[in-house]
Design a protein around this motif. Structure first.
Motif, PDB file in Angstrom:
ATOM      1  N   ALA A 119      12.617  11.628   5.929  1.00  0.00           N
ATOM      2  CA  ALA A 119      12.662  12.770   6.844  1.00  0.00           C
ATOM      3  C   ALA A 119      11.335  12.954   7.562  1.00  0.00           C
ATOM      4  O   ALA A 119      11.299  13.327   8.744  1.00  0.00           O
ATOM      5  CB  ALA A 119      13.038  14.029   6.074  1.00  0.00           C
ATOM      6  N   THR A 120      10.222  12.691   6.888  1.00  0.00           N
ATOM      7  CA  THR A 120       8.911  12.813   7.511  1.00  0.00           C
ATOM      8  C   THR A 120       8.756  11.834   8.671  1.00  0.00           C
ATOM      9  O   THR A 120       8.149  12.157   9.695  1.00  0.00           O
ATOM     10  CB  THR A 120       7.802  12.546   6.469  1.00  0.00           C
ATOM     11  OG1 THR A 120       7.881  13.540   5.448  1.00  0.00           O
ATOM     12  CG2 THR A 120       6.424  12.593   7.101  1.00  0.00           C
ATOM     13  N   MET A 121       9.336  10.667   8.530  1.00  0.00           N
ATOM     14  CA  MET A 121       9.206   9.654   9.576  1.00  0.00           C
ATOM     15  C   MET A 121      10.250   9.781  10.676  1.00  0.00           C
ATOM     16  O   MET A 121       9.987   9.437  11.821  1.00  0.00           O
ATOM     17  CB  MET A 121       9.307   8.262   8.951  1.00  0.00           C
ATOM     18  CG  MET A 121       8.113   7.884   8.084  1.00  0.00           C
ATOM     19  SD  MET A 121       8.234   6.166   7.550  1.00  0.00           S
ATOM     20  CE  MET A 121       9.648   6.262   6.477  1.00  0.00           C
TER      21      MET A 121
ATOM     22  N   LEU B  73      -7.885   3.751   4.192  1.00  0.00           N
ATOM     23  CA  LEU B  73      -7.333   2.550   3.567  1.00  0.00           C
ATOM     24  C   LEU B  73      -6.097   2.059   4.317  1.00  0.00           C
ATOM     25  O   LEU B  73      -5.927   0.867   4.559  1.00  0.00           O
ATOM     26  CB  LEU B  73      -6.988   2.831   2.099  1.00  0.00           C
ATOM     27  CG  LEU B  73      -8.151   3.027   1.130  1.00  0.00           C
ATOM     28  CD1 LEU B  73      -7.633   3.367  -0.259  1.00  0.00           C
ATOM     29  CD2 LEU B  73      -9.031   1.777   1.073  1.00  0.00           C
ATOM     30  N   LEU B  74      -5.212   3.003   4.670  1.00  0.00           N
ATOM     31  CA  LEU B  74      -3.993   2.634   5.391  1.00  0.00           C
ATOM     32  C   LEU B  74      -4.331   2.035   6.760  1.00  0.00           C
ATOM     33  O   LEU B  74      -3.767   1.005   7.155  1.00  0.00           O
ATOM     34  CB  LEU B  74      -3.083   3.848   5.549  1.00  0.00           C
ATOM     35  CG  LEU B  74      -1.779   3.608   6.324  1.00  0.00           C
ATOM     36  CD1 LEU B  74      -0.938   2.526   5.662  1.00  0.00           C
ATOM     37  CD2 LEU B  74      -0.989   4.909   6.447  1.00  0.00           C
TER      38      LEU B  74
ATOM     39  N   ALA C  82       5.721   5.267  -0.478  1.00  0.00           N
ATOM     40  CA  ALA C  82       5.180   6.523  -0.985  1.00  0.00           C
ATOM     41  C   ALA C  82       4.206   7.190  -0.006  1.00  0.00           C
ATOM     42  O   ALA C  82       4.562   7.471   1.131  1.00  0.00           O
ATOM     43  CB  ALA C  82       4.531   6.262  -2.355  1.00  0.00           C
ATOM     44  N   ASP C  83       2.958   7.425  -0.451  1.00  0.00           N
ATOM     45  CA  ASP C  83       1.993   8.172   0.360  1.00  0.00           C
ATOM     46  C   ASP C  83       1.682   7.498   1.689  1.00  0.00           C
ATOM     47  O   ASP C  83       1.382   8.173   2.681  1.00  0.00           O
ATOM     48  CB  ASP C  83       0.683   8.364  -0.424  1.00  0.00           C
ATOM     49  CG  ASP C  83       0.845   9.316  -1.602  1.00  0.00           C
ATOM     50  OD1 ASP C  83       1.729  10.190  -1.533  1.00  0.00           O
ATOM     51  OD2 ASP C  83       0.094   9.172  -2.585  1.00  0.00           O
ATOM     52  N   ALA C  84       1.761   6.180   1.747  1.00  0.00           N
ATOM     53  CA  ALA C  84       1.516   5.480   3.011  1.00  0.00           C
ATOM     54  C   ALA C  84       2.530   5.909   4.067  1.00  0.00           C
ATOM     55  O   ALA C  84       2.200   6.026   5.253  1.00  0.00           O
ATOM     56  CB  ALA C  84       1.576   3.974   2.803  1.00  0.00           C
ATOM     57  N   LEU C  85       3.756   6.181   3.656  1.00  0.00           N
ATOM     58  CA  LEU C  85       4.804   6.590   4.590  1.00  0.00           C
ATOM     59  C   LEU C  85       4.578   8.017   5.076  1.00  0.00           C
ATOM     60  O   LEU C  85       4.814   8.337   6.240  1.00  0.00           O
ATOM     61  CB  LEU C  85       6.171   6.474   3.924  1.00  0.00           C
ATOM     62  CG  LEU C  85       6.542   5.054   3.480  1.00  0.00           C
ATOM     63  CD1 LEU C  85       7.818   5.070   2.653  1.00  0.00           C
ATOM     64  CD2 LEU C  85       6.691   4.138   4.678  1.00  0.00           C
ATOM     65  N   ILE C  86       4.120   8.867   4.186  1.00  0.00           N
ATOM     66  CA  ILE C  86       3.807  10.253   4.581  1.00  0.00           C
ATOM     67  C   ILE C  86       2.643  10.261   5.565  1.00  0.00           C
ATOM     68  O   ILE C  86       2.668  10.966   6.579  1.00  0.00           O
ATOM     69  CB  ILE C  86       3.471  11.112   3.346  1.00  0.00           C
ATOM     70  CG1 ILE C  86       4.683  11.192   2.398  1.00  0.00           C
ATOM     71  CG2 ILE C  86       3.020  12.503   3.761  1.00  0.00           C
ATOM     72  CD1 ILE C  86       5.886  11.891   2.972  1.00  0.00           C
ATOM     73  N   LEU C  87       1.630   9.472   5.282  1.00  0.00           N
ATOM     74  CA  LEU C  87       0.468   9.406   6.185  1.00  0.00           C
ATOM     75  C   LEU C  87       0.853   8.799   7.531  1.00  0.00           C
ATOM     76  O   LEU C  87       0.357   9.227   8.578  1.00  0.00           O
ATOM     77  CB  LEU C  87      -0.643   8.569   5.546  1.00  0.00           C
ATOM     78  CG  LEU C  87      -1.337   9.179   4.326  1.00  0.00           C
ATOM     79  CD1 LEU C  87      -2.302   8.178   3.703  1.00  0.00           C
ATOM     80  CD2 LEU C  87      -2.084  10.455   4.706  1.00  0.00           C
ATOM     81  N   LEU C  88       1.719   7.839   7.505  1.00  0.00           N
ATOM     82  CA  LEU C  88       2.156   7.203   8.743  1.00  0.00           C
ATOM     83  C   LEU C  88       2.941   8.189   9.599  1.00  0.00           C
ATOM     84  O   LEU C  88       2.678   8.349  10.791  1.00  0.00           O
ATOM     85  CB  LEU C  88       3.014   5.976   8.428  1.00  0.00           C
ATOM     86  CG  LEU C  88       3.446   5.122   9.613  1.00  0.00           C
ATOM     87  CD1 LEU C  88       2.257   4.382  10.190  1.00  0.00           C
ATOM     88  CD2 LEU C  88       4.525   4.130   9.175  1.00  0.00           C
TER      89      LEU C  88
ATOM     90  N   ILE D 295       0.842  -1.186   0.000  1.00  0.00           N
ATOM     91  CA  ILE D 295       0.000   0.000   0.000  1.00  0.00           C
ATOM     92  C   ILE D 295       0.886   1.247   0.000  1.00  0.00           C
ATOM     93  O   ILE D 295       1.926   1.273   0.658  1.00  0.00           O
ATOM     94  CB  ILE D 295      -0.969   0.022   1.198  1.00  0.00           C
ATOM     95  CG1 ILE D 295      -1.913   1.231   1.102  1.00  0.00           C
ATOM     96  CG2 ILE D 295      -0.244  -0.020   2.526  1.00  0.00           C
ATOM     97  CD1 ILE D 295      -3.092   1.181   2.047  1.00  0.00           C
ATOM     98  N   GLY D 296       0.486   2.239  -0.770  1.00  0.00           N
ATOM     99  CA  GLY D 296       1.231   3.495  -0.840  1.00  0.00           C
ATOM    100  C   GLY D 296       1.354   4.067  -2.225  1.00  0.00           C
ATOM    101  O   GLY D 296       1.099   5.255  -2.433  1.00  0.00           O
ATOM    102  N   PRO D 297       1.760   3.272  -3.226  1.00  0.00           N
ATOM    103  CA  PRO D 297       1.880   3.828  -4.572  1.00  0.00           C
ATOM    104  C   PRO D 297       0.533   4.338  -5.089  1.00  0.00           C
ATOM    105  O   PRO D 297      -0.426   3.571  -5.203  1.00  0.00           O
ATOM    106  CB  PRO D 297       2.369   2.635  -5.395  1.00  0.00           C
ATOM    107  CG  PRO D 297       3.098   1.772  -4.405  1.00  0.00           C
ATOM    108  CD  PRO D 297       2.286   1.899  -3.145  1.00  0.00           C
TER     109      PRO D 297
END
Length: 467
Positions: free
Chosen positions: A354-356, A308-309, A323-329, A295-297
């Motif tokens: 960096a976001t995580m 969804l995540l 991708a986006d799953a990592l930003i949301l996490l 999940i993410g792409p």
């Protein structure tokens, strides 16, 4: 030939050398091994090329005196430019054996070949002032440039450039390869990289990524034993399709995309299961035959994507987050991962990382190890110098493959490749190493300039080399 398998930090290299010394090998002998070995490489690459060796005050400079003498004995027109008198006993001994001409920096003139023995492993401060000016003057005046151990001004463990550094034609590592030989930006300055064996025998948690061995499917295998990869699609369909196609070409036995209504499959053999709501999707993803969920792409970052995540993370199955799953996490969700009993693989690029993890201090290797430990996940820190780390501290460092990978969609391809390898191997670290190597090799086979679709077409060729 130096073993590429283990990569030693400055401290590890110092400790390994000390063990040799404690066992009875003198520093002078180690310097002789390093210098004569480096001279052999320099000679073979450019025999009898007029050479100026730039020597610093430490043992790297001592190596330079040994190199110069060895080249002199081979018939090379060679001289030394010295930044000052040697400061160590071994370097003083090497200078005493030197039979050629030594120039002060103000008097030194460029030669056709420049050999940099100013500073090597362990440098923590920039080269500056007149010393840097002379270095640059003699470097610029040469047609061929060689760095011994590391280009002067490179930090060993991080690969950072402490001062302006130019590109060398050849770098000769001494005793062991160091993180800077493979980390950005340093690896871009190295040119052709070789290594000299001096007798160091040391293990490290950091190993260079090597070509994997991939087993051919057994006669009794079928699509589910080879692994069902489930790709959860968001509102942007293209990325999920690339991930699914890559998984299919990387050896997954079966690939399904789980998406909202009106989602079309990228080909006839990739099944699309649509869902109207979260309850239905959760039921679909609970299929025991699913080996891993990606999940993410193309997921998006809106409230629908968040739901969804959350739904996927509530299911106790192996999962790959990209991708986006990592930003949301983000950093706040890492604790949620650590409590899972099923493997988690994360594949962040620099911004997502960096976001995580924030903007912590340390090398890319250290920061990746910290994120893996904090999350309990297997982390593939992507980039021109990709670092793979697990929660136990093991690290695999991937050398630069192809700069043409710097195009949209190639990360989605990597996610699918790693997922497919996990579906086969059921081992996150092994799958990540296999997927990363295949990704880099497919990029080289694709040649410039390729799209993600062309990259996917070259995966089977890369896989063939591993059978």
């Amino acid at each position: 030939m130096l073993n590429h398998g283990h990569i030693l930090t400055a401290a590890e290299m110092q400790a390994a050398e000390q063990r040799l010394i404690d066992s009875g090998t003198s520093v002078i002998e180690l310097m002789h091994r390093a210098g004569t070995g480096a001279a052999d490489y320099i000679w073979r690459a450019a025999p009898r090329c007029p050479t100026l060796v730039f020597c610093g005050p430490g043992n790297n400079g001592g190596d330079g005196y040994v190199i110069a003498q060895a080249l002199l004995e081979k018939g090379t027109d060679v001289a030394i430019a010295a930044s000052g008198e040697p400061a160590t006993d071994a370097a003083k001994n090497a200078k005493s054996l030197w039979q050629g001409q030594t120039y002060a920096l103000d008097d030194a003139r460029p030669a056709k070949q420049f050999v940099d023995c100013l500073f090597g492993t362990g440098l923590t401060r920039p080269v500056s002032g007149s010393l840097l000016n002379h270095h640059q003057r003699l470097f610029d005046g040469a047609g061929r440039r060689v760095a011994v151990d590391l280009p002067s001004g490179i930090e060993t463990d991080t690969g950072a450039a402490l001062n302006p550094v130019s590109r060398y034609d050849l770098t000769v590592a001494l005793g062991a390869f160091k993180p800077a030989h493979y980390l950005a930006p340093a690896f871009g300055f190295m040119g052709y990289l070789v290594g000299v064996e001096i007798g160091v025998d040391a293990a490290s948690a950091v190993q260079l990524l090597a070509r994997p061995t991939v087993e051919v499917p057994k006669t009794e295998d079928h699509k589910y034993t080879r692994g069902l990869v489930a790709v959860v699609a968001g509102r942007m369909s293209g990325a999920a399709k690339l991930t699914a196609l890559a998984a299919q070409r990387s050896g997954a036995g079966y690939v399904k995309i789980f998406a909202g209504p009106d989602f079309s499959s990228p080909n006839h053999s990739i099944v699309v299961e649509t869902h109207e709501n979260g309850v239905q999707l959760q039921e679909q993803l609970s299929d025991d035959r699913i080996a891993i969920i990606v999940i993410g792409p193309g997921l998006g970052r809106d409230s629908h994507a968040e739901k969804l995540l959350d739904l996927v993370l509530d299911i106790e199955k192996p999962v790959l987050l990209d991708a986006d799953a990592l930003i949301l996490l983000g950093s706040k969700g890492l604790g949620r991962l650590k409590g899972r009993s099923s493997p988690v693989i994360m594949t962040p690029h620099t911004g997502e990382f960096a976001t995580m993890s924030g903007n912590g201090k340390g090398s890319k290797i250290d920061l990746t190890k910290i994120l893996a430990a904090d999350s309990g996940a297997l982390v593939v820190h992507k980039g021109s110098d990709s670092v793979i780390a697990n929660a136990e501290g093991a690290v695999s460092l991937a050398p630069s493959s192809s700069s043409w990978l710097s195009t949209a969609g190639t990360g989605d391809v990597l996610a699918g490749m790693i997922a497919a390898r996990f579906a086969n191997e059921k081992d996150a670290f092994l799958a990540a190493k296999q997927g990363q190597w295949l990704h880099g090799r497919a990029a080289k086979l694709a040649r410039p300039a390729f799209s993600p679709e062309i990259l996917i077409d070259h995966i089977p060729k890369a896989l063939q080399e591993c059978l």
